[in-house]
Motif scaffolding. Structure first.
Motif, PDB file in Angstrom:
ATOM      1  N   LYS A 161       0.854  -1.181   0.000  1.00 29.99           N
ATOM      2  CA  LYS A 161       0.000   0.000   0.000  1.00 29.99           C
ATOM      3  C   LYS A 161       0.892   1.234   0.000  1.00 29.99           C
ATOM      4  O   LYS A 161       2.004   1.214   0.513  1.00 29.99           O
ATOM      5  N   LEU A 162       0.392   2.310  -0.582  1.00 33.70           N
ATOM      6  CA  LEU A 162       1.101   3.573  -0.549  1.00 33.70           C
ATOM      7  C   LEU A 162       0.693   4.286   0.734  1.00 33.70           C
ATOM      8  O   LEU A 162      -0.420   4.766   0.857  1.00 33.70           O
ATOM      9  N   THR A 163       1.609   4.329   1.698  1.00 33.61           N
ATOM     10  CA  THR A 163       1.286   4.947   2.982  1.00 33.61           C
ATOM     11  C   THR A 163       2.249   6.070   3.330  1.00 33.61           C
ATOM     12  O   THR A 163       1.838   7.093   3.844  1.00 33.61           O
ATOM     13  N   SER A 164       3.538   5.895   3.051  1.00 31.44           N
ATOM     14  CA  SER A 164       4.513   6.922   3.404  1.00 31.44           C
ATOM     15  C   SER A 164       4.487   8.048   2.384  1.00 31.44           C
ATOM     16  O   SER A 164       4.109   7.861   1.227  1.00 31.44           O
ATOM     17  N   ILE A 165       4.916   9.233   2.811  1.00 33.39           N
ATOM     18  CA  ILE A 165       5.000  10.374   1.904  1.00 33.39           C
ATOM     19  C   ILE A 165       5.956  10.051   0.766  1.00 33.39           C
ATOM     20  O   ILE A 165       5.716  10.418  -0.391  1.00 33.39           O
ATOM     21  N   LEU A 191      -0.292  16.661  -1.201  1.00 35.35           N
ATOM     22  CA  LEU A 191       1.104  16.295  -0.984  1.00 35.35           C
ATOM     23  C   LEU A 191       1.888  17.497  -0.468  1.00 35.35           C
ATOM     24  O   LEU A 191       2.751  17.363   0.412  1.00 35.35           O
ATOM     25  N   ALA A 192       1.566  18.672  -1.013  1.00 38.85           N
ATOM     26  CA  ALA A 192       2.219  19.890  -0.531  1.00 38.85           C
ATOM     27  C   ALA A 192       1.879  20.141   0.936  1.00 38.85           C
ATOM     28  O   ALA A 192       2.754  20.522   1.735  1.00 38.85           O
ATOM     29  N   VAL A 193       0.617  19.917   1.315  1.00 35.51           N
ATOM     30  CA  VAL A 193       0.221  20.093   2.719  1.00 35.51           C
ATOM     31  C   VAL A 193       0.933  19.070   3.614  1.00 35.51           C
ATOM     32  O   VAL A 193       1.433  19.403   4.687  1.00 35.51           O
ATOM     33  N   HIS A 206      -3.828  14.406   8.460  1.00 34.72           N
ATOM     34  CA  HIS A 206      -5.055  14.217   7.685  1.00 34.72           C
ATOM     35  C   HIS A 206      -4.745  14.155   6.190  1.00 34.72           C
ATOM     36  O   HIS A 206      -5.315  13.332   5.459  1.00 34.72           O
ATOM     37  N   ALA A 207      -3.865  15.037   5.710  1.00 35.84           N
ATOM     38  CA  ALA A 207      -3.525  15.054   4.282  1.00 35.84           C
ATOM     39  C   ALA A 207      -2.868  13.737   3.868  1.00 35.84           C
ATOM     40  O   ALA A 207      -3.186  13.178   2.811  1.00 35.84           O
ATOM     41  N   GLN A 208      -1.972  13.225   4.708  1.00 36.38           N
ATOM     42  CA  GLN A 208      -1.296  11.968   4.375  1.00 36.38           C
ATOM     43  C   GLN A 208      -2.275  10.800   4.387  1.00 36.38           C
ATOM     44  O   GLN A 208      -2.227   9.914   3.519  1.00 36.38           O
ATOM     45  N   ARG A 209      -3.192  10.801   5.342  1.00 34.32           N
ATOM     46  CA  ARG A 209      -4.178   9.717   5.415  1.00 34.32           C
ATOM     47  C   ARG A 209      -5.085   9.739   4.182  1.00 34.32           C
ATOM     48  O   ARG A 209      -5.374   8.691   3.590  1.00 34.32           O
ATOM     49  N   ALA A 210      -5.526  10.936   3.806  1.00 31.19           N
ATOM     50  CA  ALA A 210      -6.385  11.050   2.630  1.00 31.19           C
ATOM     51  C   ALA A 210      -5.635  10.626   1.364  1.00 31.19           C
ATOM     52  O   ALA A 210      -6.184   9.924   0.503  1.00 31.19           O
TER      53      ALA A 210
END
Length: 494
Positions: A161-165, A191-193, A206-210
């Motif tokens: 899964k893609l989870t890390s930035i 991604l910027a956030v 929240h941005a990373q989770r979304a």
């Protein structure tokens, strides 16, 4: 296969020359006849598996590998347009790869690329399988337009899964073009956030989770391959006894899909007494369409926010059930099974959940408050079930093709019990059919005892009870078989 020239760089010692043509294809599987790329093999000794590294990342033109005589560089001659950014990423980050290919008249045709976990290269995404994840996503996407493929701009902005930035960034660089335009732009902003130090840790989380949720969904187009009506009929006959009108309506839907290659404008609404097999019909349709399915139980939803998610301004914000369904399915094309649609209007003061369903059913796109992005819904096929037709609002009813399912007759129940329900139970618990039988009056008694119950769920439970009792008698009383007559059935089930 149409081949287009890629713009060439000036020939000088500083700038490598782009050597390849881009070709456009929507093939989802690769082979020597349908490769990802073709390398110049003149004077080279390519083996079936060749290990090395893509070089010249500015123009992404060559593959460097080791022979007995030393390091050899082979120019790329042809390249699938979907893989341009991926090869650039592999070259820029010195990722060691193993190519699988075969010699053809026009060169070494590469149809598999695998990452090597050693050799000095920097492994940007530490999770095993990341490269294969991107390749699979690219192969399942459509060929980009010529203008998109020719752009040289970067896309910045559990099991595999893609989870890390970092992994999300790498995916955007390599396979960002597989995303719908609005989702790709949304991903850049989020991604910027997620990377910013000017927002709170909560906003970054929240941005990373979304992002993780959205990037792990495969956003498919809404073109549907033709479905074999005979295979569809076989699945329906396997699942349902009788119900010819219902089967006919489903086959009509399949033929419509075959003509238009798109889903019908309306889903199915199955209305009938409890236990008549409405859910089994829905699962059968999902199997026929070869789509993942998810269920939405309207009897347990009393607040629209359960469906739409909550805003990220709240610390405990989360996506809604509908968005979770897309994430669980892992793709944008799926069957939504909406159970108990007649309970959808039972809101508790915060709004009506039925109003949220209307946006999902209109195929115009659905927006989750947490994700804050319009989700395409043209690949969603809704199938709803209900017991009471008069409890469903007119706006909801108008979004469906309604099929009313009558209860089974006593004769139909007799066939279902003797030919389907009881044999299925016996097979599941490892009994032979001759070890548990019913006399004619025994079978009549089973049906008589269930004449006032709707559907066949109670009959299936009776079959479980009868089979379990027969097994007990065989194991404890050491009998060879049990034949249930009317008196035995009354004593057992009363």
């Amino acid at each position: 296969m149409t081949v287009f020239d890629f713009n060439s760089a000036p020939e000088d010692k500083q700038a490598p020359v782009c050597t390849y043509h881009i070709f456009y294809t929507d093939e989802s599987e690769t082979s020597p006849e349908k490769p990802i790329l073709v390398l110049d093999s003149k004077g080279k000794n390519f083996e079936h598996h060749s290990c090395g590294m893509f070089t010249n990342p500015v123009k992404r033109t060559a593959f460097e590998f080791k022979e007995e005589s030393g390091m050899v560089s082979a120019d790329i001659l042809q390249l699938d347009a979907r893989f341009v950014s991926l090869l650039k990423w592999l070259g820029e980050n010195h990722i060691n790869v193993r190519l699988s290919g075969a010699e053809r008249e026009d060169g070494y045709a590469v149809y598999k690329i695998r990452e090597m976990a050693f050799g000095g290269g920097e492994k940007l995404s530490a999770e095993d399988g990341f490269l294969q994840f991107m390749i699979d996503r690219l192969l399942s996407s459509n060929a980009p337009t010529e203008e998109i493929a020719d752009e040289d701009t970067e896309e910045t902005g559990d099991s595999m899964k893609l989870t890390s930035i970092q992994s999300i960034t790498d995916f955007m660089n390599c396979a960002g073009r597989t995303l719908p335009d609005n989702i790709r732009l949304w991903a850049r902003r989020n991604l910027a956030v997620a990377r910013s130090n000017e927002v709170s840790p909560e906003e970054r989380r929240h941005a990373q989770r979304a992002l993780s949720m959205m990037m792990n969904i495969q956003w498919k187009n809404h073109y549907f391959e033709a479905i074999d009506p005979e295979e569809a009929r076989r699945i329906l006959d396997e699942t349902l006894y009788g119900m010819e009108r219902v089967k006919q309506r489903i086959i009509e839907t399949i033929i419509q899909i075959n003509r238009t290659h798109t889903l019908p404008a309306y889903g199915l609404l199955l209305i009938g007494p409890a236990g008549t097999g409405k859910s089994q019909i829905a699962y059968a349709v999902a199997r026929i369409l070869k789509l993942p399915w998810t269920t939405l139980d309207m009897s347990s939803i009393n607040d629209p926010e359960q469906l739409t998610g909550s805003s990220r301004v709240y610390a405990n914000a989360k996506p809604g059930i509908i968005m979770d369904a897309f994430a669980m399915a892992g793709e944008s094309n799926l069957v939504f099974i909406i159970n108990e649609l007649d309970k959808a209007a039972a809101g508790k003061g915060n709004g009506n959940p039925a109003d949220v369903l209307l946006t999902l059913l209109d195929n115009l796109g659905f927006t989750d408050n947490y994700i804050e992005c319009m989700i395409p819904t043209v690949g969603v096929y809704p199938i709803a079930t209900a017991n009471e037709k008069d409890q469903i609002s007119a706006p909801l009813m108008s979004r469906f093709a309604v099929i009313e399912i009558p209860d089974y007759t006593p004769e139909e129940k007799k066939v279902i019990f003797s030919q389907y329900a009881l044999p299925k139970v016996l097979k599941r618990i490892g009994m032979r059919e001759d070890e548990c039988v019913l006399t004619d009056d025994g079978l009549d008694e089973v049906i008589r005892m269930h004449e006032d119950t709707s559907g066949i769920r109670d009959l299936e439970q009776a079959a479980e009870h009868i089979a379990a009792n027969a097994l007990y008698q065989i194991e404890v009383n050491h009998v060879d078989r049990v034949a249930f007559n009317a008196e035995m059935i009354r004593e057992l089930l009363d």
